[in-house]
Write an enzyme that holds these catalytic residues in place. Structure first.
Site, short mmCIF file in Angstrom:
data_model
loop_
_atom_site.label_atom_id
_atom_site.label_comp_id
_atom_site.label_asym_id
_atom_site.label_seq_id
_atom_site.Cartn_x
_atom_site.Cartn_y
_atom_site.Cartn_z
CG HIS A 33 -0.39 0.38 2.50
ND1 HIS A 33 -0.16 1.69 2.87
CD2 HIS A 33 0.01 -0.37 3.56
CE1 HIS A 33 0.33 1.73 4.10
NE2 HIS A 33 0.46 0.48 4.54
CB CYS A 34 1.28 4.19 -1.79
SG CYS A 34 0.01 4.08 -3.08
#
Length: 217
Positions: free
Chosen positions: A111-112
């Site tokens: 994830h970012c």
């Protein structure tokens, strides 16, 4: 979107996944930044690792969740608002890929912040590693990025060199060594600069890269 889990005595629980959540492959997931309301859902994934692609420190509340569930955090800081240098981006993506293809780190969540550009770039490079055709790689990237699709990301994915990563995998030569069948142990000879414990080559990785074959005693 949420999932309803039936509990005891009719006490149903609503599990809410992070935005942009999806399965990439068995044991690999992607999403936006998980919020506390998503923790119950993440518990159902039995995660071993999280690959975090932002430069900001991980929030203490999220770190506490990871500690309480024995989840390892791998951070590869990539700028989101300004374009990072190509060299920095390549190094971060290459390092993240080596964590990603090591099945000992699965199940893993990538994830970012929004689960679009940085996450999409990493997944796009993984697809190239899996020999996907470029049109399919771009279609998957654009499906998550939507109208905010970045030409620079697509260009990076297209030009990303996976040959060096494959050569590094080939340079780890496994062999049996010992005096008897019951005393054999698996040894390796490392010829590239990367640490062998990030490569995780075993029979479970054939879906990621069919060119690697190992034998486990």
């Amino acid at each position: 979107m949420g999932f309803i889990i039936e509990g005891e005595e009719g006490n149903d629980a609503l599990l809410e996944p992070p935005a942009n959540f999806s399965m990439v492959e068995e044991g690999i997931y992607r999403s936006s930044f998980p919020q506390p309301c998503n923790f119950a859902f993440l518990e159902t994934l039995n995660l071993r690792s999280i690959i975090y692609l932002c430069t900001e420190p991980y929030p203490e509340e999220n770190l506490e969740f990871l500690r309480s569930h024995n989840i390892r955090l791998f951070q590869f800081g990539i700028e989101g608002k300004t374009e990072p240098s190509v060299a920095t981006l390549k190094d971060s993506i290459r390092g993240a890929l080596k964590i990603l293809i090591d099945v000992r780190n699965h199940p893993v969540l990538i994830h970012c912040k929004r689960g679009k550009h940085r996450t999409g770039s990493l997944v796009g490079c993984l697809r190239k590693f899996q020999n996907w055709c470029l049109s399919s790689v771009f279609e998957e990237y654009q499906r998550f990025a939507g109208i905010k699709s970045r030409t620079t990301d697509l260009r990076f994915i297209e030009t990303f060199d996976i040959i060096s990563l494959r050569q590094c995998l080939h340079s780890v030569i496994y062999q049996y060594h010992g005096y008897g069948a019951k005393k054999r142990r698996l040894l390796y000879r490392e010829e590239c600069t990367e640490a062998p414990n990030n490569l995780g080559l075993n029979k479970s990785t054939h879906w990621l890269y069919s060119g690697v074959q190992t034998v486990v005693a």
